[in-house]
Enzyme design. Structure first.
Site, short mmCIF file in Angstrom:
data_model
loop_
_atom_site.label_atom_id
_atom_site.label_comp_id
_atom_site.label_asym_id
_atom_site.label_seq_id
_atom_site.Cartn_x
_atom_site.Cartn_y
_atom_site.Cartn_z
CG HIS A 158 91.90 40.75 75.19
ND1 HIS A 158 91.77 41.88 75.97
CD2 HIS A 158 92.19 39.74 76.04
CE1 HIS A 158 91.96 41.56 77.24
NE2 HIS A 158 92.22 40.27 77.31
CG ASP A 212 85.08 41.92 84.16
OD1 ASP A 212 85.17 40.72 84.49
OD2 ASP A 212 86.06 42.65 83.97
NE ARG A 272 87.34 35.82 88.39
CZ ARG A 272 87.84 36.14 87.19
NH1 ARG A 272 87.31 37.12 86.48
NH2 ARG A 272 88.85 35.47 86.68
CB SER A 324 86.45 38.16 83.12
OG SER A 324 87.20 39.34 83.23
CE LYS A 356 87.27 42.52 80.88
NZ LYS A 356 88.23 42.47 81.94
N1 URA Z 1 91.87 39.52 82.30
C1 URA Z 1 90.56 39.84 82.45
O1 URA Z 1 90.08 40.80 81.88
N2 URA Z 1 89.81 39.04 83.24
C2 URA Z 1 90.30 37.96 83.90
O2 URA Z 1 89.56 37.30 84.58
C3 URA Z 1 91.66 37.66 83.73
C4 URA Z 1 92.42 38.46 82.91
#
Ligand code: URA
Length: 440
Positions: free
Chosen positions: A82, A161, A168, A183, A187
Site C-alpha cells: 500500500h 471507513d 473527516r 483508515s 482496509k
Molecule cells: N488514505 C486513506 O486510505 N485514509 C486516510 O485517512 C488517508 C489516506
C-alpha cells in the site's frame, strides 16, 4: 452506553475501551450515531490522540464493519502493498510482477484516482481490454495460475471507513495519525493478505510533510498490523518530486514497462527495486542479503515482464502492449512547456503537477468524470536538473488543445528555477518494522 459520554471522555484525554470503540463504530455505520456527534469525537481524537491499544481497537472495529476477504483459496503467501499516495506512483505495476515471478502471490484490490493523485485501477484500465471487475472465483483462479491479479474493490469492504472518511474530509480531521493509520490498516486487513508492505510517502506531494511525521504514521500502522497477526514492514520514501517522469494513465503504464525491461527513470527503478526486495523478504521468498540480487535477476531475465504479460492476458487485456507500448492509448495533441528562465530546477510541487495532469483529462476532479487515458505530463526536467531559458521543461498530452493553457500555467507555477543547484534528498529515507524506525 451513550455517545455523549464517550465524547466527554475523549475530550478529557482519557482512553476509550474496546467495547466503547466498537459501540461507536457500529452505531455510526448503522446510522444510530449522527454525523454531528461523530464529528465532535473525531475532533476530540485530533486534539487528544489515541493510545496504540485504542488505535488497534478502532482499526479492528472498522475492519469488521463489512465484508472481509478470505484469500484461503489462493495457495502460498499472499503479499500486499500500500502506498499512502503520490503523483506518478506506478509502483504496483512493477512490484506485483516481480514478486509473482519470484513465487509470491499478489491478490490485490486497488482504487481509482481522485484529485491530484492517480489510481492503479485507472492505469490498468488504460490497457485496451483490461478488466478490473472480476468475481472472486475468477480473481482466485488468476492469482493461482499467474501469481498476480489486480481488481477494483468488490463487496462491501470497510463501510465504516467510507462514512468516516467522508466526514473527516469536511470537518478538517483528515491529518490525524491514529485516524489515518486506522483508515488505511482497516482496509489492508480486510483485503486479507498475510504480509503487507507499506510505502509511506513524505514530502510536498504527501500527507506527511516531514520524515519524522511519516515515521510516526509508519510505526502506528506496523504496530496495528503486527497486533492483528500479519507481517508488516513500512518503507518511508520521498514524495517531494513525482516518481519517474510520466504522470497520466497510459504514460505511466509505458514507464512501468520500461522499468520491467531494465530501463526507465533511475528514481523509479531504485524505489521499485528496494520495495520489491522488501516484499520478497516479507513473503519468505528471499533472504535480506540476497533479495536485491534476486530482484535484479528477475528483471534482467525478462521473467518479471512475462508475469505482467500473463496478468494482462488473464484479465482480458492486450498483452502485446508490453512489447509494443506504442499500442497504448495516445493523446491526439501535445504541447511543449518551455523554461521561463535559466538555472537549476530547485523545487517541484508534486501536488501541482498532479493537478496539471488532472486538468489535461488524466484525473478526476469529481468521481463521475471520464478519463482520457492518453492524457498527462512528461517531466523532461526534474529537481536538480540544469535548464536553459527556453528549453523544454515538460510535455503536456491531451485530447483537446484548449486544455493546454490552464494546465501549462499550473505546471509552471509548480516549478521553481533558481541559480543554485539544490541538494537532493535520498529517495528511500527509512525502514520501520516491529523494532522501530531506522533512518538511512
Ligand atoms: N488514505 C486513506 O486510505 N485514509 C486516510 O485517512 C488517508 C489516506
Amino acid at each position: 452506553m451513550r455517545m455523549y459520554d464517550l465524547i466527554e471522555k475523549k475530550k478529557r484525554g482519557e482512553a476509550l475501551t474496546e467495547a466503547e470503540i466498537s459501540y461507536m463504530v457500529q452505531g455510526f455505520v448503522e446510522g444510530e450515531i449522527p454525523d454531528y456527534q461523530m464529528s465532535a469525537m473525531l475532533m476530540a481524537i485530533c486534539f487528544q490522540g489515541m493510545t496504540p491499544d485504542e488505535t488497534s481497537a478502532l482499526t479492528l472495529s472498522m475492519e469488521h464493519s463489512g465484508d472481509v476477504m478470505d484469500l484461503s483459496p489462493i495457495q502460498g503467501c499472499k503479499v500486499d502493498k500500500h502506498s499512502t499516495g503520490g503523483v506518478g506512483d506506478k509502483t504496483t505495476l512493477i512490484l506485483a510482477p516481480i514478486v509473482a515471478a519470484c513465487g509470491g502471490r499478489v491478490a490485490k484490490m486497488s482504487g481509482r484516482g481522485l484529485g491530484h493523485t492517480g489510481g492503479t485501477i485507472d492505469k490498468l484500465e488504460s490497457i485496451p481490454g483490461f478488466c478490473t471487475s472480476l468475481d472472486r472465483e475468477e480473481f482466485f483462479r488468476i492469482v493461482n495460475e499467474t501469481g498476480l491479479c489486480v481488481i477494483g474493490q468488490t463487496g462491501n469492504l470497510v463501510p465504516a471507513d467510507k462514512k468516516l472518511y467522508a466526514l473527516r474530509d469536511v470537518t478538517a480531521t483528515v491529518d490525524c495519525i491514529p485516524l489515518i493509520a486506522s483508515s488505511i490498516m482497516s482496509k489492508k486487513l480486510a483485503a486479507g493478505s498475510d504480509a503487507i508492505l507499506l510505502d509511506v510517502k513524505t514530502g510536498s506531494g504527501a500527507f506527511m510533510k516531514t520524515p519524522e511525521e511519516a515515521a510516526k504514521l509508519a510505526e502506528a500502522m506496523v504496530s496495528i498490523g503486527t497486533a492483528a497477526g500479519r507481517r508488516v514492514v513500512a518503507m518511508i520514501t520521498e514524495m517531494d518530486i513525482p516518481l519517474g517522469r510520466m504522470v497520466g494513465n497510459a504514460l505511466e503504464v509505458s514507464e512501468a514497462i520500461a522499468v520491467l525491461k531494465g530501463g526507465g527513470p533511475e528514481d523509479l527503478a531504485e524505489v521499485c527495486r528496494t520495495l520489491a526486495a522488501e516484499m520478497l523478504i516479507l513473503a519468505g521468498k528471499a533472504e535480506p542479503g540476497t533479495a536485491a540480487r534476486k530482484v535484479e535477476e528477475t528483471i534482467s531475465s525478462g521473467r518479471a515482464l512475462d508475469r505482467l504479460k500473463a496478468m494482462i492476458k488473464a484479465q482480458g487485456g492486450d498483452s502485446s502492449v508490453a512489447d509494443h507500448p506504442e499500442r497504448l492509448p495516445k493523446a491526439l495533441f501535445h504541447h511543449e512547456v518551455k523554461a521561463p528562465a535559466g538555472g537549476y530546477v530547485n523545487h517541484m510541487d508534486a501536488e501541482g503537477i498532479g493537478l496539471a495532469s488532472m486538468m489535461l483529462g488524466a484525473g478526476r476532479s469529481r468521481k463521475e468524470d471520464v478519463l482520457d487515458y492518453g492524457a498527462g505530463v512528461e517531466l523532461v526536467k526534474k529537481t536538480g536538473d540544469a535548464v536553459k531559458a527556453g528549453e523544454i521543461l515538460a510535455v503536456l498530452w491531451a485530447g483537446n488543445e484548449g486544455l493546454f493553457a490552464e494546465a501549462e500555467a499550473r505546471l509552471l507555477s509548480s516549478y521553481e528555477i533558481s541559480g543554485c543547484r539544490p541538494a537532493l534528498r535520498k529517495r528511500i529515507l527509512a525502514k520501520t518494522d516491529v523494532n522501530g524506525t531506522r533512518f538511512f
